[in-house]
Design a protein around this motif. Structure first.
Motif, PDB file in Angstrom:
ATOM      1  N   VAL A  47     -59.754 -40.449 101.703  1.00 43.29           N
ATOM      2  CA  VAL A  47     -60.758 -39.469 101.276  1.00 43.29           C
ATOM      3  C   VAL A  47     -60.925 -38.397 102.348  1.00 43.29           C
ATOM      4  O   VAL A  47     -61.003 -37.202 102.060  1.00 43.29           O
ATOM      5  CB  VAL A  47     -62.102 -40.160 100.952  1.00 43.29           C
ATOM      6  CG1 VAL A  47     -63.220 -39.137 100.771  1.00 43.29           C
ATOM      7  CG2 VAL A  47     -61.970 -41.029  99.707  1.00 43.29           C
ATOM      8  N   GLN A  52     -61.877 -33.257 100.261  1.00 46.84           N
ATOM      9  CA  GLN A  52     -62.528 -32.619  99.115  1.00 46.84           C
ATOM     10  C   GLN A  52     -63.934 -33.171  98.902  1.00 46.84           C
ATOM     11  O   GLN A  52     -64.518 -32.994  97.841  1.00 46.84           O
ATOM     12  CB  GLN A  52     -61.692 -32.793  97.853  1.00 46.84           C
ATOM     13  CG  GLN A  52     -60.376 -32.053  97.903  1.00 46.84           C
ATOM     14  CD  GLN A  52     -59.578 -32.175  96.628  1.00 46.84           C
ATOM     15  OE1 GLN A  52     -59.979 -32.811  95.659  1.00 46.84           O
ATOM     16  NE2 GLN A  52     -58.399 -31.566  96.633  1.00 46.84           N
ATOM     17  N   GLY A  53     -64.454 -33.867  99.904  1.00 42.07           N
ATOM     18  CA  GLY A  53     -65.797 -34.425  99.782  1.00 42.07           C
ATOM     19  C   GLY A  53     -65.806 -35.716  98.988  1.00 42.07           C
ATOM     20  O   GLY A  53     -64.785 -36.181  98.494  1.00 42.07           O
ATOM     21  N   VAL A  54     -66.978 -36.266  98.864  1.00 37.56           N
ATOM     22  CA  VAL A  54     -67.144 -37.530  98.146  1.00 37.56           C
ATOM     23  C   VAL A  54     -67.282 -37.226  96.661  1.00 37.56           C
ATOM     24  O   VAL A  54     -68.057 -36.362  96.261  1.00 37.56           O
ATOM     25  CB  VAL A  54     -68.384 -38.287  98.665  1.00 37.56           C
ATOM     26  CG1 VAL A  54     -68.607 -39.563  97.876  1.00 37.56           C
ATOM     27  CG2 VAL A  54     -68.229 -38.587 100.142  1.00 37.56           C
ATOM     28  N   THR A  55     -66.505 -37.905  95.880  1.00 43.16           N
ATOM     29  CA  THR A  55     -66.534 -37.747  94.428  1.00 43.16           C
ATOM     30  C   THR A  55     -66.148 -39.081  93.800  1.00 43.16           C
ATOM     31  O   THR A  55     -65.869 -40.039  94.501  1.00 43.16           O
ATOM     32  CB  THR A  55     -65.580 -36.612  93.993  1.00 43.16           C
ATOM     33  OG1 THR A  55     -65.743 -36.380  92.596  1.00 43.16           O
ATOM     34  CG2 THR A  55     -64.133 -36.937  94.290  1.00 43.16           C
ATOM     35  N   THR A  56     -66.122 -39.128  92.506  1.00 43.97           N
ATOM     36  CA  THR A  56     -65.701 -40.335  91.808  1.00 43.97           C
ATOM     37  C   THR A  56     -64.194 -40.248  91.585  1.00 43.97           C
ATOM     38  O   THR A  56     -63.692 -39.229  91.113  1.00 43.97           O
ATOM     39  CB  THR A  56     -66.427 -40.464  90.456  1.00 43.97           C
ATOM     40  OG1 THR A  56     -67.831 -40.475  90.705  1.00 43.97           O
ATOM     41  CG2 THR A  56     -66.037 -41.745  89.747  1.00 43.97           C
ATOM     42  N   PHE A  57     -63.493 -41.318  91.950  1.00 42.59           N
ATOM     43  CA  PHE A  57     -62.044 -41.353  91.791  1.00 42.59           C
ATOM     44  C   PHE A  57     -61.663 -42.432  90.794  1.00 42.59           C
ATOM     45  O   PHE A  57     -62.302 -43.483  90.727  1.00 42.59           O
ATOM     46  CB  PHE A  57     -61.360 -41.654  93.129  1.00 42.59           C
ATOM     47  CG  PHE A  57     -61.552 -40.591  94.164  1.00 42.59           C
ATOM     48  CD1 PHE A  57     -60.826 -39.404  94.109  1.00 42.59           C
ATOM     49  CD2 PHE A  57     -62.457 -40.755  95.201  1.00 42.59           C
ATOM     50  CE1 PHE A  57     -61.000 -38.415  95.061  1.00 42.59           C
ATOM     51  CE2 PHE A  57     -62.642 -39.775  96.159  1.00 42.59           C
ATOM     52  CZ  PHE A  57     -61.911 -38.601  96.091  1.00 42.59           C
ATOM     53  N   GLN A  61     -56.232 -42.787  91.362  1.00 45.94           N
ATOM     54  CA  GLN A  61     -56.509 -41.880  92.478  1.00 45.94           C
ATOM     55  C   GLN A  61     -56.843 -42.660  93.750  1.00 45.94           C
ATOM     56  O   GLN A  61     -56.441 -42.260  94.841  1.00 45.94           O
ATOM     57  CB  GLN A  61     -57.656 -40.924  92.127  1.00 45.94           C
ATOM     58  CG  GLN A  61     -57.266 -39.863  91.130  1.00 45.94           C
ATOM     59  CD  GLN A  61     -58.458 -39.035  90.685  1.00 45.94           C
ATOM     60  OE1 GLN A  61     -59.561 -39.555  90.476  1.00 45.94           O
ATOM     61  NE2 GLN A  61     -58.239 -37.738  90.531  1.00 45.94           N
TER      62      GLN A  61
END
Length: 127
Positions: A47, A52-57, A61
């Motif tokens: 990550v 790209q920052g914290v997001t839902t993967f 992914q």
């Protein structure tokens, strides 16, 4: 011949290696509230490298992120190099030379050693 440490010949004692690993684990636990396992560390590094920052993967992914982390870690010892970043911002690595064959215990130690080296590069900026 490479100057990098071999699987069995790291320049530090096993006790020093374990102490460095324990210190890192304590820092991670303090930062994230729980002690991560090696897979969680690989995901965190992936990550961070994606940047790209914290997001839902998705599950796929997450696997890709762990692969990015592994390539980034082994780039420290000259096994991979960053080849390009695609249009979506995902890094792609090129294999320069195979990672030496190792049994599971040696693989884990080799990964841990690379994780320690990764965080030693710029500890103030990591995660």
């Amino acid at each position: 011949m490479s100057d990098e440490p071999t699987l069995t010949e790291h320049p530090e004692s096993e006790a020093d290696f374990e102490a460095r690993w324990e210190t890192l684990m304590e820092e991670m636990q303090a930062r994230f509230g729980k002690r991560p396992d090696l897979n969680a560390l690989l995901l965190l590094i992936g990550v961070q490298e994606l940047n790209q920052g914290v997001t839902t993967f998705t599950k796929e992914q997450k696997q890709d992120l762990m692969h990015i982390a592994t390539c980034r870690l082994f780039s420290l010892s000259g096994h991979y190099e960053l080849e390009r970043v695609d249009e979506d911002g995902w890094p792609h690595y090129k294999l320069l030379r195979p990672v030496p064959f190792a049994n599971l215990k040696e693989q884990e130690r080799m990964l841990k050693w690379h994780v320690l080296e990764y965080f030693a590069l710029d500890p103030g900026d990591s995660l």
